[in-house]
Write a protein that holds these residues in place. Structure first.
Motif, mmCIF file in Angstrom:
data_model
loop_
_atom_site.group_PDB
_atom_site.id
_atom_site.type_symbol
_atom_site.label_atom_id
_atom_site.label_comp_id
_atom_site.label_asym_id
_atom_site.label_seq_id
_atom_site.Cartn_x
_atom_site.Cartn_y
_atom_site.Cartn_z
ATOM 1 N N UNK A 157 0.826 -1.208 0.000
ATOM 2 C CA UNK A 157 0.000 0.000 0.000
ATOM 3 C C UNK A 157 0.862 1.261 0.000
ATOM 4 N N UNK A 158 0.234 2.368 -0.358
ATOM 5 C CA UNK A 158 0.917 3.665 -0.367
ATOM 6 C C UNK A 158 0.880 4.243 1.044
ATOM 7 N N UNK A 159 2.026 4.575 1.623
ATOM 8 C CA UNK A 159 2.016 5.105 2.994
ATOM 9 C C UNK A 159 1.358 6.485 3.081
ATOM 10 N N UNK A 160 0.349 6.640 3.939
ATOM 11 C CA UNK A 160 -0.315 7.946 4.102
ATOM 12 C C UNK A 160 0.638 9.039 4.561
ATOM 13 N N UNK A 183 -4.496 7.020 -0.108
ATOM 14 C CA UNK A 183 -4.691 7.550 1.252
ATOM 15 C C UNK A 183 -5.503 8.850 1.247
ATOM 16 N N UNK A 184 -6.448 8.942 2.171
ATOM 17 C CA UNK A 184 -7.245 10.171 2.280
ATOM 18 C C UNK A 184 -6.385 11.363 2.658
ATOM 19 N N UNK A 185 -5.246 11.095 3.298
ATOM 20 C CA UNK A 185 -4.338 12.174 3.687
ATOM 21 C C UNK A 185 -3.739 12.890 2.477
ATOM 22 N N UNK A 186 -3.850 12.292 1.282
ATOM 23 C CA UNK A 186 -3.301 12.918 0.081
ATOM 24 C C UNK A 186 -4.048 14.196 -0.293
ATOM 25 N N UNK A 187 -5.157 14.433 0.359
ATOM 26 C CA UNK A 187 -5.849 15.708 0.177
ATOM 27 C C UNK A 187 -5.196 16.841 0.940
ATOM 28 N N UNK A 188 -4.127 16.522 1.690
ATOM 29 C CA UNK A 188 -3.424 17.535 2.486
ATOM 30 C C UNK A 188 -2.092 17.946 1.887
ATOM 31 N N UNK A 189 -1.809 17.488 0.689
ATOM 32 C CA UNK A 189 -0.566 17.874 0.024
ATOM 33 C C UNK A 189 -0.553 19.371 -0.273
ATOM 34 N N UNK A 190 0.649 19.931 -0.513
ATOM 35 C CA UNK A 190 0.712 21.319 -0.992
ATOM 36 C C UNK A 190 -0.049 21.461 -2.310
ATOM 37 N N UNK A 191 -0.666 22.601 -2.516
ATOM 38 C CA UNK A 191 -1.442 22.824 -3.732
ATOM 39 C C UNK A 191 -0.518 22.829 -4.954
ATOM 40 N N UNK A 192 -1.077 22.410 -6.097
ATOM 41 C CA UNK A 192 -0.317 22.422 -7.340
ATOM 42 C C UNK A 192 0.531 21.192 -7.569
ATOM 43 N N UNK A 193 0.256 20.117 -6.823
ATOM 44 C CA UNK A 193 1.051 18.893 -6.916
ATOM 45 C C UNK A 193 0.823 18.173 -8.244
#
Length: 328
Positions: A157-160, A183-193
């Motif tokens: 799996x992809x680590x959150x 991972x749902x945490x991927x919605x917390x990345x810096x914008x413009x990823x």
């Protein structure tokens, strides 16, 4: 030669040796580590320039910092290199760029010693033959701006925890054997990823947290993702390229609000229903493919929509109008 000239010759030789010693910019510890790396790979031809008699700042595939003269980049590309990435790479403490690319005989896991490279900004281990999981320790490398593990055999799996990298602007995990959900945490990345997760075995739905995320380029194609993908879009977003093709996505395209910035949209081979929104005619689309879905209704006339081939629209439930046959 007279005896009186011999002392002068000796002095000249000593001076030459002294000059050679002080003129070498390479840090001796860095040089020692690089030679260990070369030995670990059985002294390959691609590293032939790594001669211990020469300044390592002049060696092929490495660069030194202009001020400190410490090794800050190690880039080995497309050569005959075999074996595992040795732990010695972790003993180059000033590395900001580490790249192994197009070396299909490089095997093993992602080297754990990379965790010691706290200055690392760019990590590329692509087109190798790496196996095993994506390690959780990557989240400790807070200066990372780019990770590229594409074209390997990585699994699990992809680590959150990757979302804890505050400066990341590019993540490529495409063309591996990764499974499980995004991972749902991927919605917390810096914008413009830039996010590339295509050609894996990912399952589940696209995280609802993506509603708050403004990607620049997202490619989730060729997985087994289900459900609603409308969270990727939004009127206030600046996303340019979206590829969600060849999944199991099922949502009403008629209700999607597209950003004005969108230039490429690929939704082919899903179970998307509804019709094509009229606002698609207002976008400067360079590419569009909605084939092999369950769309109905007339293709809106205008913008770039009639410039695409009929094959970009065919194999839908009842989609009609140019470039498909006219509606009855």
């Amino acid at each position: 030669m007279g005896s009186t000239s011999r002392p002068h010759l000796c002095l000249f030789c000593l001076a030459l040796l002294f000059y050679s010693a002080i003129s070498e910019l390479c840090n001796p510890q860095d040089k020692k580590v690089l030679l260990k790396i070369k030995q670990a790979f059985n002294n390959p031809y691609i590293l032939a320039s790594w001669n211990p008699n020469n300044d390592c700042c002049d060696w092929y595939t490495v660069t030194c910092d202009a001020t400190s003269h410490r090794i800050n980049s190690l880039t080995i590309l497309a050569g005959n290199l075999s074996g595992q990435i040795p732990p010695d790479v972790g003993d180059l403490p000033y590395l900001t760029n580490l790249e192994f690319h197009k070396l299909s005989n490089v095997t093993g896991y992602i080297q754990p010693a990379i965790v010691k490279l706290t200055h690392l900004k760019s990590l590329t281990l692509s087109w190798l033959n790496l196996t095993g999981p994506i390690p959780d320790f990557l989240s400790k490398l807070k200066n990372l701006t780019s990770i590229d593990f594409s074209f390997n055999q990585l699994s699990g799996s992809i680590p959150p925890s990757l979302s804890q990298l505050p400066n990341l602007n590019g993540l490529r995990l495409d063309r591996n054997k990764l499974s499980g959900p995004i991972p749902s945490s991927f919605g917390n990345f810096p914008q413009g990823l830039y996010l590339f997760l295509s050609h894996n075995q990912l399952t589940g739905s696209i995280p609802s947290s993506f509603a708050h995320m403004d990607f620049n380029y997202i490619d989730l194609s060729r997985n087994k993702l289900e459900g609603d993908a409308s969270v990727v879009f939004g009127s206030n977003k600046t996303i340019q390229i979206v590829d969600l093709s060849r999944n199991l996505l099922k949502f009403n395209l008629s209700k999607v609000v597209f950003p004005k910035s969108l230039t490429s949209l690929d939704l082919n081979h899903n179970m998307i229903y509804g019709g094509l929104p009229l606002e698609l005619t207002t976008l400067n689309l360079q590419y569009l493919n909605v084939s092999y879905n369950r769309l109905c209704g007339q293709i809106p006339v205008g913008g770039k929509l009639q410039s695409f081939d009929y094959s970009n629209y065919f194999h839908n439930r009842c989609l009609c109008g140019s470039p498909l046959p006219s509606c009855k």
